[in-house]
Design an enzyme around this catalytic site. Sequence first.
Site, short mmCIF file in Angstrom:
data_model
loop_
_atom_site.label_atom_id
_atom_site.label_comp_id
_atom_site.label_asym_id
_atom_site.label_seq_id
_atom_site.Cartn_x
_atom_site.Cartn_y
_atom_site.Cartn_z
CB THR A 146 -0.98 -0.01 1.19
OG1 THR A 146 -0.25 -0.23 2.40
CG2 THR A 146 -2.03 -1.08 1.02
CE LYS A 182 0.31 -3.33 3.51
NZ LYS A 182 -0.33 -2.36 4.49
CB THR A 193 -1.03 -1.33 9.12
OG1 THR A 193 -1.66 -0.52 10.05
CG2 THR A 193 -1.92 -1.40 7.91
CD GLU A 273 2.25 5.41 6.37
OE1 GLU A 273 1.49 4.71 5.69
OE2 GLU A 273 1.88 6.15 7.30
CG ASN A 392 -0.14 8.79 8.22
OD1 ASN A 392 -0.82 7.79 8.06
ND2 ASN A 392 1.19 8.74 8.30
CB SER A 397 -7.03 13.38 0.08
OG SER A 397 -7.16 13.91 1.36
#
Length: 397
Positions: A146, A182, A193, A273, A392, A397
Amino acid sequence: MSVTAARGFTASGVSAGIKDSGAPDLALVVNRGPSYAAAAVFTSNRVQAAPVRWSRRVIGDGALAAVVLNSGGANACTGPAGEDDARAMAERTARALRVEAEQVAVCSTGLIGVPLPVDRVTAGIDAAAAELSEDGGEAAAIAIKTTDSVHKTAVASGSGPASGPRSGSGPGPGWTVGGMAKGAGMLAPGLATMLVVLTTDADVSAPTLDSALRQAVRTTFDRVDSDGCMSTNDTVLLLASGASGVRPDPAEFAEAVHGVCLDLALRLVADAEGASKEIEVRVVGAASEQDAVTVGRSIARNNLLKCALHGEDPNWGRVLSAIGTTSAVFDPDRLDVSINGVRVCRDGAAGEPRDKVDLSGRAVTVTVDLRSGDASATIWTNDLTAAYVHENSAYSS
């Protein structure tokens, strides 16, 4: 070769059109036997996605023939329709592979609360089934990404003693454990996650698989605490084909599974991230392992410390502040803290000058000695950056 490093497995990854970008977004991992033993660990979040609920049910008999995974949509918090969609994925996979739907685990990852485009998913399953191969492990690992910047794979092998993680493209003469994962955000205990599929060609029973997997997860994936956020979809699966014909010593097998899980867990942290630092929090001298874990998590979740380390400031006072919020056994006047090998705090006060600490690299090690016992634990986290906030703030969006 990831999940196809172990004999008896095929895999594939395709673009089913779930993602608007057209990137690969659907994967299959298939166990060709002769054994179909399996084990699983799932998120401890009380809000659980439909695929997790389905997979919890089908793993009950300790056997799986296949796993179908999609990225681009979590199928979480989607109501009864989401339950139907998870079942539809299993049934379509079962039809394509000529197995029972109850032999198929389902995994999904992506945005919560958005229904899957089921027609595209099921068509993608047919396409993925047509492309299954012994070389398809990497394609499968790519398809489950992702926000990951890289796909994550690991392999270990053994003939007698487990040899631990290794590089290489194929199995050795003994037995092999392969894996893919992942995950780049919502990385917190109770897994992360993440979707993880592990495979082995060792001849191992379902109870032995379950024991090895739970031992490994407890000190690897459950010790990753990147951002303190727990997902609804976390799943770790371990499938055994028995195709090597080798029945390893359970301890040796558990060591190999742990090695692959640790390798993948550290890859999750490295790809977190927006991260610019990979932070290892080592807690030693604890009265109990639970004390060590509690202190480690408190430090790993301290946003002030994470910001300081991002700015290359070895602010050990923030470490002590985090320790002080816990119920662990310690004497505040006997705490020692080292950052990248420099003992900046000794006996709860200033130690070596903080300007001796080199934080210019990506790797940071914070070592805390509670001086209260012999137990220890390690938690892995990362720094807090503007890039994390930016990514994040616009995720849906």
